[in-house]
Scaffold this motif. Structure first.
Motif, short mmCIF file in Angstrom:
data_model
loop_
_atom_site.label_atom_id
_atom_site.label_comp_id
_atom_site.label_asym_id
_atom_site.label_seq_id
_atom_site.Cartn_x
_atom_site.Cartn_y
_atom_site.Cartn_z
N ALA A 99 0.83 -1.21 0.00
CA ALA A 99 0.00 0.00 0.00
C ALA A 99 0.86 1.26 0.00
O ALA A 99 0.50 2.27 -0.60
CB ALA A 99 -0.93 0.00 1.21
N ILE A 100 2.02 1.18 0.64
CA ILE A 100 2.91 2.35 0.72
C ILE A 100 3.78 2.46 -0.53
O ILE A 100 3.85 3.52 -1.16
CB ILE A 100 3.80 2.27 1.98
N SER A 101 4.44 1.36 -0.89
CA SER A 101 5.47 1.45 -1.93
C SER A 101 4.95 1.20 -3.34
O SER A 101 5.51 1.73 -4.30
CB SER A 101 6.60 0.46 -1.62
N GLN A 102 3.89 0.39 -3.48
CA GLN A 102 3.36 0.08 -4.82
C GLN A 102 1.84 0.20 -4.81
O GLN A 102 1.12 -0.80 -4.80
CB GLN A 102 3.78 -1.33 -5.23
N PRO A 103 1.34 1.43 -4.84
CA PRO A 103 -0.11 1.63 -4.73
C PRO A 103 -0.91 0.98 -5.86
O PRO A 103 -2.04 0.53 -5.64
CB PRO A 103 -0.28 3.14 -4.76
N GLU A 104 -0.33 0.91 -7.06
CA GLU A 104 -1.08 0.32 -8.18
C GLU A 104 -1.26 -1.19 -7.99
O GLU A 104 -2.32 -1.74 -8.29
CB GLU A 104 -0.41 0.62 -9.52
N ALA A 105 -0.25 -1.86 -7.46
CA ALA A 105 -0.37 -3.29 -7.18
C ALA A 105 -1.38 -3.52 -6.04
O ALA A 105 -2.18 -4.46 -6.09
CB ALA A 105 0.99 -3.87 -6.79
N PHE A 106 -1.35 -2.65 -5.05
CA PHE A 106 -2.29 -2.76 -3.94
C PHE A 106 -3.72 -2.54 -4.43
O PHE A 106 -4.64 -3.24 -4.01
CB PHE A 106 -1.94 -1.75 -2.85
N LYS A 107 -3.88 -1.60 -5.35
CA LYS A 107 -5.21 -1.32 -5.89
C LYS A 107 -5.75 -2.55 -6.63
O LYS A 107 -6.94 -2.87 -6.55
CB LYS A 107 -5.16 -0.11 -6.83
N ALA A 108 -4.88 -3.26 -7.33
CA ALA A 108 -5.30 -4.48 -8.04
C ALA A 108 -5.76 -5.54 -7.04
O ALA A 108 -6.76 -6.24 -7.28
CB ALA A 108 -4.15 -5.01 -8.89
N ILE A 109 -5.07 -5.65 -5.92
CA ILE A 109 -5.47 -6.61 -4.89
C ILE A 109 -6.82 -6.22 -4.29
O ILE A 109 -7.68 -7.07 -4.04
CB ILE A 109 -4.38 -6.72 -3.80
N VAL A 110 -7.02 -4.92 -4.08
CA VAL A 110 -8.29 -4.44 -3.54
C VAL A 110 -9.42 -4.74 -4.52
O VAL A 110 -10.53 -5.15 -4.12
CB VAL A 110 -8.23 -2.93 -3.21
N GLU A 111 -9.16 -4.58 -5.80
CA GLU A 111 -10.17 -4.89 -6.81
C GLU A 111 -10.52 -6.38 -6.80
O GLU A 111 -11.68 -6.75 -6.98
CB GLU A 111 -9.70 -4.45 -8.21
N GLN A 112 -9.52 -7.22 -6.59
CA GLN A 112 -9.77 -8.66 -6.45
C GLN A 112 -10.69 -8.93 -5.27
O GLN A 112 -11.63 -9.72 -5.37
CB GLN A 112 -8.46 -9.41 -6.22
N ALA A 113 -10.42 -8.27 -4.16
CA ALA A 113 -11.24 -8.46 -2.96
C ALA A 113 -12.66 -7.97 -3.20
O ALA A 113 -13.63 -8.61 -2.80
CB ALA A 113 -10.61 -7.73 -1.78
N LYS A 114 -12.79 -6.83 -3.89
CA LYS A 114 -14.12 -6.28 -4.19
C LYS A 114 -14.92 -7.24 -5.07
O LYS A 114 -16.11 -7.48 -4.83
CB LYS A 114 -14.00 -4.93 -4.89
N SER A 115 -14.27 -7.79 -6.09
CA SER A 115 -14.99 -8.69 -7.00
C SER A 115 -15.38 -9.98 -6.28
O SER A 115 -16.46 -10.54 -6.52
CB SER A 115 -14.14 -9.00 -8.23
N ALA A 116 -14.54 -10.45 -5.37
CA ALA A 116 -14.88 -11.65 -4.60
C ALA A 116 -16.06 -11.38 -3.68
O ALA A 116 -16.93 -12.25 -3.49
CB ALA A 116 -13.68 -12.12 -3.79
N LEU A 117 -16.11 -10.18 -3.11
CA LEU A 117 -17.25 -9.81 -2.26
C LEU A 117 -18.53 -9.71 -3.07
O LEU A 117 -19.61 -10.11 -2.61
CB LEU A 117 -16.97 -8.48 -1.55
N ALA A 118 -18.43 -9.18 -4.30
CA ALA A 118 -19.61 -9.01 -5.14
C ALA A 118 -20.17 -10.37 -5.58
O ALA A 118 -21.39 -10.56 -5.60
CB ALA A 118 -19.26 -8.17 -6.36
N THR A 119 -19.29 -11.31 -5.91
CA THR A 119 -19.76 -12.62 -6.36
C THR A 119 -20.26 -13.47 -5.20
O THR A 119 -21.15 -14.29 -5.37
CB THR A 119 -18.65 -13.39 -7.10
N ALA A 120 -19.69 -13.26 -4.01
CA ALA A 120 -20.09 -14.08 -2.86
C ALA A 120 -21.43 -13.64 -2.27
O ALA A 120 -22.11 -14.43 -1.63
CB ALA A 120 -19.01 -14.01 -1.78
N GLY A 121 -21.77 -12.41 -2.44
CA GLY A 121 -23.03 -12.03 -1.83
C GLY A 121 -23.30 -10.62 -2.06
O GLY A 121 -24.05 -9.87 -1.86
#
Length: 121
Positions: A99-121
């Motif tokens: 989150a500190i050193s590579q915000p774009e990579a962190f954003k991709a991980i957050v998007e993965q988490a968001k999509s998993a939340l959307a599909t799960a419920g």
């Protein structure tokens, strides 16, 4: 049989204690009685704080993650839930560093988490 005089061992023990007490304030650094008590207590603090340090750092990583994911529209608990549902097994230390050193990579991980939340419920 000659008697054993214990001056050498006592001196060595005292020297060891006084070396451990360097940097202490007042008589605690140069009087053996005070130094021994201070060194014993300092060792207890050191033992305790090695365990406390782990808690403190984990709390720091969680605070950093919470701040970072809130900027991207999630809360910390929802983010961790999303990571679990997505099957991402990255620990909090690495996530906070990302989150500190590579915000774009962190954003991709957050998007993965968001999509998993959307599909799960």
């Amino acid at each position: 049989m000659a008697r054993v005089k214990r001056g050498v061992t006592s001196h060595a023990k005292h020297k060891k204690t006084l070396e451990a007490a360097t940097g202490f304030y007042g008589r605690r650094k140069n009087t053996i009685r005070a130094a021994k008590a201070a060194v014993d207590r300092s060792m207890q603090y050191a033992t305790r704080d090695r365990r406390v340090k782990k808690r403190v750092f984990r709390a720091l990583w969680i605070q950093r993650l919470n701040a970072a994911v809130r900027e991207l529209g999630l809360t910390y608990s929802r983010f961790i839930d999303g990571l679990a549902k997505a099957g991402v097994e990255i620990d909090r230390k690495v996530l906070s560093e990302l989150a500190i050193s590579q915000p774009e990579a962190f954003k991709a991980i957050v998007e993965q988490a968001k999509s998993a939340l959307a599909t799960a419920g």
